[in-house]
Motif scaffolding. Structure first.
Motif, short mmCIF file in Angstrom:
data_model
loop_
_atom_site.label_atom_id
_atom_site.label_comp_id
_atom_site.label_asym_id
_atom_site.label_seq_id
_atom_site.Cartn_x
_atom_site.Cartn_y
_atom_site.Cartn_z
N THR A 1 -4.49 26.26 -13.17
CA THR A 1 -3.28 26.14 -12.35
C THR A 1 -3.47 26.73 -10.97
O THR A 1 -3.96 27.85 -10.81
N LEU A 2 -3.04 25.95 -9.97
CA LEU A 2 -2.98 26.41 -8.58
C LEU A 2 -1.52 26.57 -8.18
O LEU A 2 -0.67 25.77 -8.59
N ALA A 3 -1.24 27.57 -7.39
CA ALA A 3 0.10 27.73 -6.82
C ALA A 3 -0.06 28.35 -5.45
O ALA A 3 -0.98 29.12 -5.20
N ASP A 4 0.84 27.98 -4.55
CA ASP A 4 0.76 28.56 -3.22
C ASP A 4 2.07 29.21 -2.85
O ASP A 4 3.13 28.86 -3.37
N LYS B 1 3.54 32.46 -9.71
CA LYS B 1 3.74 31.04 -10.04
C LYS B 1 2.54 30.45 -10.77
O LYS B 1 2.71 29.65 -11.71
N ALA B 2 1.33 30.84 -10.36
CA ALA B 2 0.13 30.30 -11.02
C ALA B 2 0.00 30.82 -12.45
O ALA B 2 -0.36 30.07 -13.36
N PRO C 1 9.34 31.10 -12.52
CA PRO C 1 9.64 32.52 -12.24
C PRO C 1 10.38 32.70 -10.93
O PRO C 1 10.24 31.90 -10.00
N VAL C 2 11.18 33.74 -10.87
CA VAL C 2 11.85 34.11 -9.63
C VAL C 2 10.80 34.71 -8.69
O VAL C 2 10.03 35.59 -9.09
N GLU C 3 10.74 34.20 -7.47
CA GLU C 3 9.74 34.68 -6.50
C GLU C 3 10.24 36.00 -5.89
O GLU C 3 10.80 36.02 -4.80
N ALA D 1 1.62 24.07 -9.41
CA ALA D 1 2.98 24.47 -9.75
C ALA D 1 3.92 24.22 -8.57
O ALA D 1 4.33 25.14 -7.86
N SER D 2 4.24 22.94 -8.36
CA SER D 2 5.10 22.56 -7.24
C SER D 2 5.78 21.23 -7.53
O SER D 2 5.21 20.37 -8.22
N HIS D 3 6.99 21.07 -6.99
CA HIS D 3 7.69 19.78 -7.03
C HIS D 3 7.38 18.96 -5.77
O HIS D 3 7.77 17.80 -5.68
N ASN D 4 6.72 19.58 -4.78
CA ASN D 4 6.56 18.98 -3.47
C ASN D 4 5.48 17.89 -3.49
O ASN D 4 4.29 18.18 -3.58
#
Length: 200
Positions: free
Chosen positions: A68-71, A56-57, A42-44, A7-10
């Protein structure tokens, strides 16, 4: 082909995850936010790296159905009582800007002597899949220097010297050297075999 959603645009994070997962899951395909139908992220708003990573995950898994992975990660500066911490990406306010964040951090530490410029990066990675959830944490200790140096990495890398690589910023390290010592590298290497076992 095993598909995993990050879950990233990076793009640099996607490439890093692909490199580190590959030895454990040779057939892995890592998808990012640009590769799936758009959804409201989601708002962090959680008070911890772990809380934001799980937020986020969970959202990514709910919207894509993919494991799903999120950091969530950030720079914690001793002289600033652990800040910017979870606010690292938006330390200087909207819009998000690495350059403005670095300028503000340098200004805030201008009068802090070298021996009190200790800091560490923290990364928590959350994995959410049909069978449950898990999180891991990685850290990279070091210090904040007094001027911007280097062109690699992103965020605060241009201001950070890792304890394991004194004399150079993490923005001056090769991709391989940074992966070997970074907070995200430590967390990814810990979680990768667990993800492989769960998906294998």
């Amino acid at each position: 082909m095993t598909r995993v959603f990050l879950a990233s645009h990076n793009a640099k994070k996607l490439a890093e995850l692909s490199r580190i997962l590959a030895p454990h899951l040779p057939s892995v395909q890592v998808l990012g936010l640009a590769d799936v139908p758009a959804y409201d992220e989601p708002v962090e708003d959680q008070p911890s790296f772990e809380g934001n990573a799980l937020l986020k995950a969970r959202a990514g898994f709910a919207h894509t159905g993919l494991p799903t992975l999120a950091d969530d990660s950030g720079l914690c500066v001793d002289a600033l009582n652990g800040m910017p911490g979870i606010l690292s990406a938006r330390w200087s306010g909207p819009p998000k800007s690495d350059e403005h964040n670095n300028e503000l951090l340098l200004a805030q530490l201008a009068d802090v002597p070298d021996e009190r410029r200790g800091a560490h990066f923290t990364c928590v990675i959350a994995f959410v899949h049909a069978g449950g959830e898990l999180t891991v944490e990685g850290t990279m200790p070091g210090r904040v220097i007094r001027e911007v140096r280097g062109s690699g990495g992103f965020g605060y890398d241009v201001l950070f010297e890792a304890s394991d690589r004194p004399g150079v910023t993490t923005a001056e390290l090769s991709v391989e050297d940074k992966d070997a010592i970074s907070h995200r590298g430590h967390a990814l290497r810990e979680i990768a075999p667990q993800v492989a076992a769960l998906l294998g």
